[in-house]
Structure formats: structure tokens, C-alpha cells
Design a protein around this motif. Structure first.
Motif, PDB file in Angstrom:
ATOM      1  N   TRP A   1       0.868  -1.177   0.000  1.00  0.00           N
ATOM      2  CA  TRP A   1       0.000   0.000   0.000  1.00  0.00           C
ATOM      3  C   TRP A   1       0.902   1.223   0.000  1.00  0.00           C
ATOM      4  O   TRP A   1       1.746   1.388   0.881  1.00  0.00           O
ATOM      5  CB  TRP A   1      -0.921   0.028   1.217  1.00  0.00           C
ATOM      6  N   ASP A   5      -2.005   4.722  -4.222  1.00  0.00           N
ATOM      7  CA  ASP A   5      -3.286   4.085  -3.912  1.00  0.00           C
ATOM      8  C   ASP A   5      -4.266   4.986  -3.174  1.00  0.00           C
ATOM      9  O   ASP A   5      -5.431   4.644  -3.048  1.00  0.00           O
ATOM     10  CB  ASP A   5      -3.054   2.829  -3.056  1.00  0.00           C
ATOM     11  N   GLY A   6      -3.783   6.128  -2.664  1.00  0.00           N
ATOM     12  CA  GLY A   6      -4.647   7.006  -1.885  1.00  0.00           C
ATOM     13  C   GLY A   6      -4.825   6.496  -0.476  1.00  0.00           C
ATOM     14  O   GLY A   6      -4.242   5.486  -0.074  1.00  0.00           O
ATOM     15  N   GLY A   7      -5.643   7.208   0.296  1.00  0.00           N
ATOM     16  CA  GLY A   7      -5.832   6.828   1.690  1.00  0.00           C
ATOM     17  C   GLY A   7      -7.181   7.219   2.243  1.00  0.00           C
ATOM     18  O   GLY A   7      -7.326   7.432   3.438  1.00  0.00           O
ATOM     19  N   ASP A  17     -12.288   0.817   1.573  1.00  0.00           N
ATOM     20  CA  ASP A  17     -11.429  -0.305   1.207  1.00  0.00           C
ATOM     21  C   ASP A  17     -10.511   0.061   0.047  1.00  0.00           C
ATOM     22  O   ASP A  17     -10.923   0.755  -0.882  1.00  0.00           O
ATOM     23  CB  ASP A  17     -12.262  -1.512   0.800  1.00  0.00           C
ATOM     24  N   ILE A  18      -9.277  -0.434   0.121  1.00  0.00           N
ATOM     25  CA  ILE A  18      -8.317  -0.310  -0.973  1.00  0.00           C
ATOM     26  C   ILE A  18      -7.912  -1.728  -1.340  1.00  0.00           C
ATOM     27  O   ILE A  18      -7.307  -2.444  -0.537  1.00  0.00           O
ATOM     28  CB  ILE A  18      -7.094   0.523  -0.557  1.00  0.00           C
ATOM     29  N   SER A  19      -8.279  -2.155  -2.555  1.00  0.00           N
ATOM     30  CA  SER A  19      -7.982  -3.509  -3.025  1.00  0.00           C
ATOM     31  C   SER A  19      -6.673  -3.522  -3.802  1.00  0.00           C
ATOM     32  O   SER A  19      -6.298  -2.533  -4.417  1.00  0.00           O
ATOM     33  CB  SER A  19      -9.110  -4.011  -3.912  1.00  0.00           C
ATOM     34  N   PHE A  20      -6.001  -4.677  -3.784  1.00  0.00           N
ATOM     35  CA  PHE A  20      -4.690  -4.785  -4.410  1.00  0.00           C
ATOM     36  C   PHE A  20      -4.663  -5.709  -5.622  1.00  0.00           C
ATOM     37  O   PHE A  20      -3.630  -5.862  -6.253  1.00  0.00           O
ATOM     38  CB  PHE A  20      -3.664  -5.268  -3.379  1.00  0.00           C
ATOM     39  N   LYS A  67      -7.031  -6.773   0.761  1.00  0.00           N
ATOM     40  CA  LYS A  67      -7.308  -5.341   0.782  1.00  0.00           C
ATOM     41  C   LYS A  67      -7.097  -4.813   2.182  1.00  0.00           C
ATOM     42  O   LYS A  67      -7.018  -5.575   3.146  1.00  0.00           O
ATOM     43  CB  LYS A  67      -8.725  -5.054   0.315  1.00  0.00           C
ATOM     44  N   SER A  89      -8.702  -1.893   4.905  1.00  0.00           N
ATOM     45  CA  SER A  89      -9.883  -1.099   5.174  1.00  0.00           C
ATOM     46  C   SER A  89      -9.477   0.012   6.140  1.00  0.00           C
ATOM     47  O   SER A  89      -9.008  -0.268   7.241  1.00  0.00           O
ATOM     48  CB  SER A  89     -10.976  -1.974   5.783  1.00  0.00           C
TER      49      SER A  89
END
Length: 147
Positions: free
Chosen positions: A37, A42-44, A48-51, A120, A122
Motif C-alpha cells: 500500500w 493508492d490514496g488513503g 477499502d483499498i484492493s490490491f 485489501k 480497510s
């Protein structure tokens, strides 16, 4: 009957592992999947941030590591997930640095993944304003050599 290929332990010949090689089988049967991450890419935002990387169905997660490469600021509650399954408790990466070994969710000895599940994070309370962390997920797969 289809023959099954057994993977052997060993080192990579040269360089860094490619996508196909990143889940490395070691001598004890452990596999490791890692995701990075990076706030700058990817931002913040809260959510949720998926990979785009998945753990396979039947995987039993037995350990986690985090490697904070750039200090995390802002986001004081992050969870690592496989699909909707929490792998970690709430992580406050703003309070730590370097390599950490967070406990599995609920202090479980292992967490079994029912179906292919995307890794991901969260972010639950405050948005991140900076940070770069590699997450390592150590897991086992059922031995299917005799099936």
C-alpha cells in the motif's frame, strides 16, 4: 487421472520474484503473499483499498507481518482483509514503525479462507495523509497430494 505437480522449496534463481513466483513455498509448506500500500499511488480515503491479489480458497492464514517503509500519518485504524474476512485486528500504524508482527483477528491460531479472496486494507476512521507499507500474509494450503 490428472497428475499433480508438487512444488519444491528453494531460492529464486536471480532477481526479484515475478507475480507467478511471489507466493513462495518454503521447506515447511508455508506460502507468503505480499501487497504494497503506497499512499502516493493508492490514496488513503476512508473505505477499502484492493490490491488485485488473492488468497486461494482453502488457504489457512497463520501469520502477518507489516513493513512500514514510509511513516503512516492520519489513518489510525486500518484492518487487513481477505475479501470480507478480517485477517488482523485494528492496526494503528501511526503508532509503530519498521517491521511489526500483528496478531491475527481474534487472536486465532489460523484463519481459513472459504473462497478465493482479494487482499485489501480497510481504513475505518481517519483518512491517511501519507504512508507506504508492505503487508505479508503467511498461509498454508491443504495437502492435496493424496486426493
Amino acid at each position: 487421472m490428472q497428475a499433480r505437480l508438487k512444488l519444491k522449496s528453494g531460492k529464486l534463481a536471480v532477481g526479484f520474484p515475478g507475480k507467478r513466483e511471489e507466493a513462495i513455498l518454503d521447506a515447511s509448506g508455508n506460502r507468503t503473499e505480499s501487497v504494497l500500500w503506497d499512499f502516493s499511488k493508492d490514496g488513503g480515503a476512508i473505505g477499502d483499498i484492493s490490491f488485485g491479489r488473492k488468497l486461494p480458497a482453502g488457504a489457512i492464514v497463520i501469520g502477518l507481518l507489516t513493513d512500514e517503509q514510509t511513516a503512516v500519518t492520519g489513518a489510525d485504524e486500518i484492518q487487513l482483509k481477505a475479501g470480507s474476512t478480517n485477517l488482523s485486528g485494528v492496526l494503528d500504524l501511526t503508532a509503530s514503525s519498521g517491521v511489526q508482527a500483528p496478531a491475527l483477528a481474534g487472536s486465532a491460531a489460523g484463519i481459513k479462507i472459504a473462497s478465493d479472496s482479494e487482499l485489501k486494507i480497510s481504513i475505518t476512521t481517519n483518512a491517511a495523509t501519507a504512508g507506504k507499507v508492505r503487508f505479508f500474509v503467511r498461509y498454508l494450503l491443504p495437502n492435496d497430494a493424496n486426493s
